[in-house]
Design a protein around this motif. Sequence first.
Motif, PDB file in Angstrom:
ATOM      1  N   UNK A   1       0.608  -5.456  16.505  1.00 17.69           N
ATOM      2  CA  UNK A   1       0.267  -6.468  15.713  1.00 17.69           C
ATOM      3  C   UNK A   1       1.539  -7.351  15.304  1.00 17.69           C
ATOM      4  N   UNK A   2       2.806  -6.604  15.941  1.00 17.94           N
ATOM      5  CA  UNK A   2       4.018  -7.472  15.782  1.00 17.94           C
ATOM      6  C   UNK A   2       4.068  -8.504  16.949  1.00 17.94           C
ATOM      7  N   UNK A   3       3.329  -8.405  17.599  1.00 17.92           N
ATOM      8  CA  UNK A   3       3.525  -9.394  19.191  1.00 17.92           C
ATOM      9  C   UNK A   3       2.284 -10.487  19.126  1.00 17.92           C
ATOM     10  N   UNK A   4       2.983 -11.698  18.734  1.00 19.00           N
ATOM     11  CA  UNK A   4       2.228 -12.904  18.547  1.00 19.00           C
ATOM     12  C   UNK A   4       1.403 -12.940  19.555  1.00 19.00           C
ATOM     13  N   UNK A   5       1.406 -12.543  21.011  1.00 19.35           N
ATOM     14  CA  UNK A   5       0.699 -12.958  22.256  1.00 19.35           C
ATOM     15  C   UNK A   5      -0.420 -11.850  22.119  1.00 19.35           C
ATOM     16  N   UNK A   6      -0.369 -10.693  21.339  1.00 20.87           N
ATOM     17  CA  UNK A   6      -1.700  -9.631  21.462  1.00 20.87           C
ATOM     18  C   UNK A   6      -2.454 -10.242  20.295  1.00 20.87           C
TER      19      UNK A   6
ATOM     20  N   UNK B   1      -1.984 -18.211   9.382  1.00 18.74           N
ATOM     21  CA  UNK B   1      -1.237 -16.939   9.450  1.00 18.74           C
ATOM     22  C   UNK B   1      -1.667 -16.066  10.490  1.00 18.74           C
ATOM     23  N   UNK B   2      -0.936 -15.076  11.013  1.00 17.52           N
ATOM     24  CA  UNK B   2      -1.160 -13.933  12.004  1.00 17.52           C
ATOM     25  C   UNK B   2      -0.972 -12.555  10.801  1.00 17.52           C
ATOM     26  N   UNK B   3      -2.190 -11.760  11.055  1.00 15.24           N
ATOM     27  CA  UNK B   3      -2.124 -10.642  10.214  1.00 15.24           C
ATOM     28  C   UNK B   3      -2.044  -9.465  11.166  1.00 15.24           C
ATOM     29  N   UNK B   4      -1.626  -8.229  10.286  1.00 13.84           N
ATOM     30  CA  UNK B   4      -1.936  -6.983  11.208  1.00 13.84           C
ATOM     31  C   UNK B   4      -3.505  -6.782  11.334  1.00 13.84           C
ATOM     32  N   UNK B   5      -3.381  -6.236  12.699  1.00 11.61           N
ATOM     33  CA  UNK B   5      -4.735  -5.746  13.077  1.00 11.61           C
ATOM     34  C   UNK B   5      -5.278  -4.559  12.368  1.00 11.61           C
ATOM     35  N   UNK B   6      -6.667  -4.580  11.968  1.00 13.54           N
ATOM     36  CA  UNK B   6      -7.257  -3.650  11.424  1.00 13.54           C
ATOM     37  C   UNK B   6      -7.127  -2.284  12.160  1.00 13.54           C
ATOM     38  N   UNK B   7      -6.948  -1.270  11.174  1.00 15.12           N
ATOM     39  CA  UNK B   7      -6.964   0.087  11.746  1.00 15.12           C
ATOM     40  C   UNK B   7      -8.388   0.737  12.030  1.00 15.12           C
ATOM     41  N   UNK B   8      -8.426   1.586  12.767  1.00 19.17           N
ATOM     42  CA  UNK B   8      -9.768   2.102  13.108  1.00 19.17           C
ATOM     43  C   UNK B   8      -9.797   3.370  12.324  1.00 19.17           C
ATOM     44  N   UNK B   9     -11.119   3.903  12.640  1.00 16.00           N
ATOM     45  CA  UNK B   9     -11.431   5.204  12.127  1.00 16.00           C
ATOM     46  C   UNK B   9     -12.266   6.078  13.135  1.00 16.00           C
TER      47      UNK B   9
END
Length: 230
Positions: free
Chosen positions: A44-49, A148-156
């Motif tokens: 999530x910290x990589x803007x290109x991801x 904005x760019x936000x953290x990707x959601x966690x998986x279960x």
Amino acid sequence: MTTGLGIVTSSMRKIGALTKNQSPSADEAADGLEMLNDLIASLSNDSLIIYSRTVENFTLSAGTAAYTIGTGATFNTARPIRIVAAYVRSGGIDYSLDIVSDERYATIQLKSTQGSYPEHLNYTNAYPTGTINLYPAPSAADTLYLVSEKELSSLTLNGTVNLPPGWKRMLIYNLAIEMGPEYGQPVTQEIYEIARQSKGEIKAAVMAAKKMDWNAGLGIDSNINSGWNN
């Protein structure tokens, strides 16, 4: 469609920790899911991801220059990792904001100064809530729009998720690299290469989808970390 358990299982099979017909134990699944979500948080910290940008709007308060943003904060939403563009809508007209660094914001001598509408935005990306500083402070309850760019959601483990093209493969192979040492299994050069290649393909797709210039002057002094203008 896939699940966190499906990705963990595939990663363990890639490194030889499981055979094709085996499944991880409950402890192995839980440990693998934690490693998977740590990997996602890091990506999530990589803007290109990051594969999507969020556009939201919030009502400003007259005379207020600073606003917290995050779950339960003044702007109650998921905390952005970065704000790439912003504008204020006042009287039906949109005014773009200059995204400024902490260093540049610090040079403003009287930060409480009010104006017809803000011209600059500074974002302090603290955790668990960030702070948006506007200058000058708004003189009316105008509307602030954020891209904005936000953290990707966690998986279960068992919740199904529909990942964008290439993401499942990228997660499986990159997780396999991290799981290898955990299980004392060697990571082959092929796994390293596919992990690198799959991540690179996603970065290329994201770059192609992000326009290199934001119309309406969103961020006059922006750069690759704050918008895509030079």
